[in-house]
Design an enzyme around this catalytic site. Structure first.
Site: not given
Length: 831
Positions: A90, A487
């Protein structure tokens, strides 16, 4: 000569005027474009959207959440190779220019002129600083106005910030395709690597992407992507940043990318990860979750999670297969390329080693199947076609659920599957080893359920299974499904009694009972699971061990439902419990998470625990903003090292919701449930385990909650739209849920010593008769046990029976050899 001098003077004057006009025009243009420039000082305080990352207890990555997949790296943490690759691609003069690279612009113009009409990619002229100005402060508009503003901003940015700061902003903001922003996220997305692990070829490919990430897709445009990558490699070599050998190797390296998932990164952790995501969302909101860059340390133990997933899934599959084969879910036209057609069918991604397949042909002894082919990163279907064989051994379980052959074992493959059937299959095992090329038929279970594993001392959730497949249903049955616990709620009832004057040897009559519920609702006649079988006067220990409903109802009558409701609230099982006796039998609805949390308080001696899936949350700067463990450690900070100071003290200010001695008593009673009661299947673990089963009305849910001294596990099994699981003992919590817990605990505790539950100070262990609960002396016969009593509650030589009264309404005192006919001698019409 004079005319020439005048002419030259005229030219000079004209040139001066033109120059001044030009300077004025340029100055005016600069002033014109500068007055509307955005404020570049905001870059100083820039906080980019950063993904939130969740890690398991061992540091393994569990999940990532973001709108822009970005990890922010300071420039000091970016390897030189990666920096050089981006500079080569770049802006190789980045550290020399002042924001605008005039030589680069001239070079780009010359190359553009030379390559005009050749369709070759023109070389860009924007510097990295200009790209920062555009990406952060401007739009992507293609115009001279934007380019002028970009150049002006670039020069101002260069004067305000260091080169390293500008490069840091660029490398973290730039979009690199596949949803990845910045080099750190792109390194993970493309190669599943840290930036420090990237090769020259990989770094060069990432550096090639900023200009056109979509056009350089690693699969759809592989050739172009490799060409651009090699261009970056050549620039690295040209600039002297890599050696010739490195460049030669990088050009030859294949472009191999990894399709990194956005979902949970730990197998079987999907339900857990989603629950963590919801927790963070509720705490901090959407923006903080997806953009805040939070670092979350979850409580998940990956090894325990895999054990939980394995055993829970096996339990659901075993139950489902016992019901028979329901047939293939759908059909496929297998003419032509069946692989492309099968690839379009949605399959579950989290049921490995199961794989979706289509039946290609069948015979009596086997069926040939073709497996669903994978999709490549670009979405194309792989050309590879894998096949296998399902043998008769692999369909033995697949008994028809309807028709004349209902319940009969298949004798040929054609009775089970036919060509075109879409099925699931996994490897066939014999003697613990897979048989090459042979597979077993599978079907997705209709039954579902959940499992939660918790550390009882801290409330840390170690594992969570919210269903068979998260890909199939994201509904988390561990936290979102409200079911009747049956239960398994009884220990709450019994502990409230033990905490208020009762003992494990307190005797309650087990006999038929009728309760007028009033207001025209009729008479309620609760029954034991074994209807018609009653035991007469029974100790609370034996009543819990055998899960006797009539004893529990009488006990609830005696102590009162408001007291039970208060304990249920303390334990977090219910926020508010109605004052109906049926709720003492678990008729209310709660979650597995709540039940496991309640049992954790039994296991830890009665201390309140708050369940958590998160240990700690840190913000993007490493500051801790949440910590689950609120205990204070006095003396843990020791500046200057050890100097013979007192050892650190852990100050625990958590509420004591249950007396420590009561917690041990109920734990001891639930050990009896495992050793010789409804949860006897768990006895096989061979370690001290306490727990309780639960089965709801019509056997719509099967439960087991149990614990060792250091781990609690809770399980329920049931259909999402509740319906009976079966009939009789085959559909109880002891038959369905307890074996799943057994298999899990055998794995989880395999390398743990058999540590008994700690007996708290003050508890007296007294030898009593196992049946009557009364004290026995040395040498007395019968089965005896060591029972836990609080000071002053030692058993007498006789006892009062709750539920049996004389003519004046007083409880009868009964000796252990009393006639059982006393069960029928009570008053009040209750028997």
């Amino acid at each position: 000569m004079r005319l020439l001098v005048r002419f030259l003077g005229f030219l000079f004057a004209a040139g001066t005027v033109v120059f001044l006009v030009g300077v004025a025009a340029v100055a005016g243009a600069i002033w014109h474009f500068s007055k509307d420039l955005p404020d570049y000082s905001q870059l100083q305080d820039y906080e980019p959207p950063v993904m939130t990352r969740v890690h398991a207890a061992d540091g393994a990555l569990l999940g990532e959440y973001s709108k822009e997949r970005r990890l922010y790296l300071p420039i000091q943490a970016v390897p030189k190779l990666v920096i050089n690759a981006f500079l080569a691609a770049e802006d190789k003069n980045f550290y020399e220019h002042g924001g605008i690279d005039f030589s680069g612009m001239a070079r780009a113009a010359v190359l553009y002129a030379q390559n005009f009409g050749s369709n070759r990619r023109p070389q860009g002229a924007s510097t990295i600083t200009q790209q920062v100005a555009k990406n952060f402060l401007l739009t992507n508009e293609v115009s001279f106005t934007r380019k002028i503003k970009e150049a002006l901003l670039a020069m101002r940015i260069e004067r305000a910030y260091s080169k390293d700061k500008i490069l840091e902003l660029y490398l973290n903001e730039i979009y690199l395709g596949l949803g990845a922003y910045g080099v750190a996220a792109a390194s993970l997305v493309y190669f599943d690597k840290s930036v420090n692990e990237l090769t020259v070829a990989e770094a060069s490919y990432l550096a090639a992407l900023p200009k056109a990430p979509a056009a350089l897709h690693p699969v759809r445009n592989r050739d172009r992507a490799i060409e651009r990558r090699n261009y970056v490699v050549d620039r690295l070599l040209e600039n002297g940043w890599i050696k010739q050998a490195d460049a030669d190797k990088a050009r030859k390296d294949p472009l191999a990318v990894t399709n990194r998932s956005n979902g949970a990164h730990i197998f079987a952790g999907e339900y857990f990860a989603e629950e963590v995501r919801r927790d963070i969302f509720e705490r901090y909101g959407e923006k903080k979750l997806y953009e805040g860059g939070l670092s979350v340390r979850a409580t998940l133990d990956p090894k325990i999670q895999v054990m939980a997933r394995k055993t829970m899934a096996a339990g659901m599959v075993n139950y489902d297969e016992a019901q028979g084969w329901r047939g293939a879910s759908s059909k496929l036209d297998i003419s032509g390329d069946w692989g492309v057609k099968l690839a379009d069918v949605k399959s579950l991604s989290d049921v490995a080693p199961w794989r979706m397949a289509v039946v290609l042909e069948t015979s009596d002894q086997s069926a040939r199947i073709g497996f669903q082919p994978a999709r490549e990163l670009g979405g194309a279907v792989s050309k590879e076609r894998q096949t296998g064989i399902i043998t008769l051994e692999g369909v033995r379980w697949a008994k028809p659920t309807a028709g004349p052959a209902k319940g009969k074992t298949p004798t040929s493959l054609s009775q089970v599957v036919s060509p075109g059937d879409i099925i699931y299959a996994d490897p066939l095992f014999k003697d613990g080893n897979p048989v090459e090329g042979q597979y077993r038929l599978r079907q997705l279970p209709e039954v579902s359920g959940a499992m939660v594993v918790m550390d009882p001392w801290t409330g840390r959730v170690l594992a969570m299974v919210g269903g068979f497949s998260f890909d199939q249903s994201q509904f988390n049955r561990a936290t979102q499904a409200y079911r009747q616990p049956g239960s398994s709620f009884k220990p709450i009832v019994y502990s409230s009694a033990l905490d208020n004057g009762y003992t494990p040897s307190t005797v309650v009559v087990d006999a038929p009972i009728e309760i007028d519920q009033g207001q025209g609702t009729g008479v309620w006649r609760p029954e034991n699971f074994s209807s018609g079988k009653y035991n007469g006067p029974t100790t609370l220990r034996n009543a819990l061990r055998l899960s006797l409903n009539t004893v529990t109802v009488r006990l609830a009558q005696d102590i009162g439902m408001p007291l039970i409701g208060e304990y249920a609230r303390r334990f977090g099982v219910y926020d508010e419990l109605p004052n109906y006796l049926s709720y003492a039998l678990g008729a209310g609805e709660t979650t597995v998470m709540r039940m496991v949390t309640a049992y954790s308080m039994f296991a830890n001696g009665g201390r309140r625990v708050k369940p958590t899936l998160i240990d700690r949350i840190q913000d993007r700067y490493g500051h801790t903003i949440f910590k689950h463990d609120a205990r204070e450690c006095r003396g843990c900070d020791a500046p200057g090292g050890w100097k013979n100071q007192p050892e650190p003290q852990l100050i625990d200010r958590r509420e004591q919701v249950l007396d420590t001695m009561t917690a041990y008593q109920i734990t001891s009673m639930m050990e009896g449930v495992v050793q010789g009661g409804t949860a006897i299947a768990v006895k096989e673990v061979g370690k001290p385990i306490a727990g309780k089963t639960g089965t709801t009305n019509e056997a719509k849910d099967a439960w087991f909650i149990g614990f060792s001294p250091d781990i609690v596990v809770g399980i329920y099994l049931g259909f999402d739209k509740p319906r009976p699981l079966g009939r009789g003992n085959a559909a109880t919590g002891g038959h369905l849920a307890a074996p799943i817990a057994r298999d899990f605990l055998k794995l989880a505790l395999a390398d743990k010593p058999a540590i008994p539950f700690k007996v708290p100070a003050g508890i007296k262990l007294i030898r009593v008769d196992a049946k009557s609960g009364m004290r026995v002396g040395p040498g007395e016969g019968g089965r005896t046990i060591l029972e836990a009593f609080k000071p002053g509650t030692a058993p007498p030589d006789n006892y009062s029976v709750i539920g049996v009264a004389d003519a004046d309404g007083r409880s009868l005192t009964v000796s252990p050899d009393a006639d059982r006919s006393i069960m029928r001698s009570g008053t009040g019409g209750l028997y």
